[in-house]
Design a protein around this motif. Structure first.
Motif, PDB file in Angstrom:
ATOM      1  N   GLY A 131      -1.685  21.667 -48.400  1.00 49.62           N
ATOM      2  CA  GLY A 131      -0.671  22.428 -49.118  1.00 49.62           C
ATOM      3  C   GLY A 131      -1.229  23.338 -50.185  1.00 49.62           C
ATOM      4  O   GLY A 131      -0.822  24.496 -50.306  1.00 49.62           O
ATOM      5  N   TRP A 132      -2.204  22.836 -50.971  1.00 50.98           N
ATOM      6  CA  TRP A 132      -2.708  23.652 -52.072  1.00 50.98           C
ATOM      7  C   TRP A 132      -3.541  24.816 -51.547  1.00 50.98           C
ATOM      8  O   TRP A 132      -3.537  25.895 -52.152  1.00 50.98           O
ATOM      9  CB  TRP A 132      -3.518  22.791 -53.032  1.00 50.98           C
ATOM     10  N   VAL A 133      -4.239  24.618 -50.421  1.00 49.10           N
ATOM     11  CA  VAL A 133      -4.976  25.734 -49.823  1.00 49.10           C
ATOM     12  C   VAL A 133      -4.003  26.799 -49.327  1.00 49.10           C
ATOM     13  O   VAL A 133      -4.226  28.012 -49.492  1.00 49.10           O
ATOM     14  CB  VAL A 133      -5.878  25.231 -48.689  1.00 49.10           C
ATOM     15  N   LYS A 134      -2.910  26.371 -48.716  1.00 51.81           N
ATOM     16  CA  LYS A 134      -1.909  27.321 -48.231  1.00 51.81           C
ATOM     17  C   LYS A 134      -1.315  28.124 -49.385  1.00 51.81           C
ATOM     18  O   LYS A 134      -1.086  29.331 -49.268  1.00 51.81           O
ATOM     19  CB  LYS A 134      -0.809  26.563 -47.485  1.00 51.81           C
ATOM     20  N   ILE A 135      -1.085  27.448 -50.520  1.00 46.52           N
ATOM     21  CA  ILE A 135      -0.532  28.153 -51.684  1.00 46.52           C
ATOM     22  C   ILE A 135      -1.514  29.200 -52.193  1.00 46.52           C
ATOM     23  O   ILE A 135      -1.132  30.344 -52.492  1.00 46.52           O
ATOM     24  CB  ILE A 135      -0.176  27.135 -52.793  1.00 46.52           C
TER      25      ILE A 135
END
Length: 328
Positions: A131-135
């Motif tokens: 999730g944090w990479v996608k953000i």
């Protein structure tokens, strides 16, 4: 004990909805109905604005393309003369024009292909990261998408500068490579490749965000069923993901063709306002004819031919969308 002689209360039967009126019969006065002109009434403000913003320039463009209109006519020294199809005859009979058409088509095709391939790969990658990479990736995409074209072009000019460009400095660190002082714009193909990279860099975020939204609509059950049937990653993408994304891909491809055929500021700014012959695209060629050579009529004819060419792309898009609608 005496028997209960009270009469049980009657329960009314459930109310049924009235049957629909027969085909061709008008609805009853108590039933509200939208008139046939209501959609056009709601669209009227938007259509009026489009007619003012786009209608008059288009009419003026068509009018100029059939006239003799230069600086004398612009300043009112001579009246504009109607010359029929002479401007189109001159343009279509000019070999330089056809060279520009071929260059524009090749340039736009390269931009569209690289944009769609890179956008699809990044969108698929975003489905498999945390999730944090996608953000972080989405923030970077939105930041690059929101950067003004002039700013992005200036950054790319610095990156590919012959003397102070960071790309030449990085490439020169490779063993056996000496790129210090290399001029990327010494030839048309190299320079247009740099401009193509700039166009793709600015177009990929929109494609990634749109395809990512489309990928969320792909049923996971269908993907699992395809894997159970023995399909690999490519098979799942080809037979499950791609057919579902086809309407979105057709729309994005058509929009990319229209946008990339109309590339102007990237070439104009990258070449300091004076694109050489090897860098001329249809947009810059029309501009040069109108405002450098001061032949506004011929520039209008070239612009009108470009519009007709783009209308052909739109016609293909509409045909594909109608085919998709018939299949569904």
């Amino acid at each position: 004990m005496s028997a209960d002689t009270t009469t049980p209360a009657k329960v009314p039967p459930p109310r049924q909805a009235p049957p629909p009126p027969p085909v061709g019969e008008k609805p009853s006065p108590g039933r509200p109905s939208a008139g046939a002109g209501t959609p056009w009434l709601l669209l009227a403000p938007c259509l009026g604005i489009l007619a003012l913003v786009l209608g008059y320039p288009l009419v003026r463009l068509v009018t100029l393309s059939f006239q003799k209109f230069g600086q004398s006519q612009l300043w009112g020294f001579q009246p504009a003369e109607s010359v029929g199809f002479d401007n189109f005859t001159k343009v279509l009979g000019d070999s330089e024009f056809w060279a520009v058409v071929v260059r524009t088509v090749v340039f736009a095709a390269g931009c569209v292909i690289f944009t769609m391939v890179a956008g699809m790969l990044i969108a698929l990658l975003l489905q498999r990261v945390s999730g944090w990479v996608k953000i972080l990736v989405n923030i970077a995409l939105v930041a690059s998408w929101g950067m003004p074209i002039i700013v992005a072009t200036t950054v790319f000019k610095w990156l590919f500068d012959a003397d102070y460009g960071i790309l030449n400095a990085l490439l020169s660190r490779l063993p056996g490579v000496e790129m210090i002082g290399h001029n990327w714009f010494a030839s048309g193909p190299q320079g247009l490749a740099v401009i193509m990279l700039l166009v793709v860099w600015g177009a990929v975020p929109f494609v990634v965000i749109t395809l990512s939204a489309g990928l969320t609509q792909v049923p996971k059950e269908m993907e699992e069923a395809a894997r159970l049937d023995g399909a690999g990653a490519w098979g799942v993408f080809r037979y499950v993901t791609l057919p579902i994304l086809k309407p979105i891909i057709v729309m994005l491809t058509t929009l990319s063709v229209i946008w990339d055929m109309g590339v102007f500021p990237q070439v104009f700014v990258m070449r300091n306002g004076h694109p050489e012959a090897e860098f001329q695209l249809l947009t810059t060629y029309s501009y040069d004819r109108a405002f450098v050579v001061n032949d506004y009529a011929q520039g209008s004819a070239i612009a009108l031919l470009t519009v007709v060419l783009l209308l052909g792309v739109v016609a293909v898009y509409m045909r594909q969308m109608l085919k998709i609608g018939d299949v569904e």
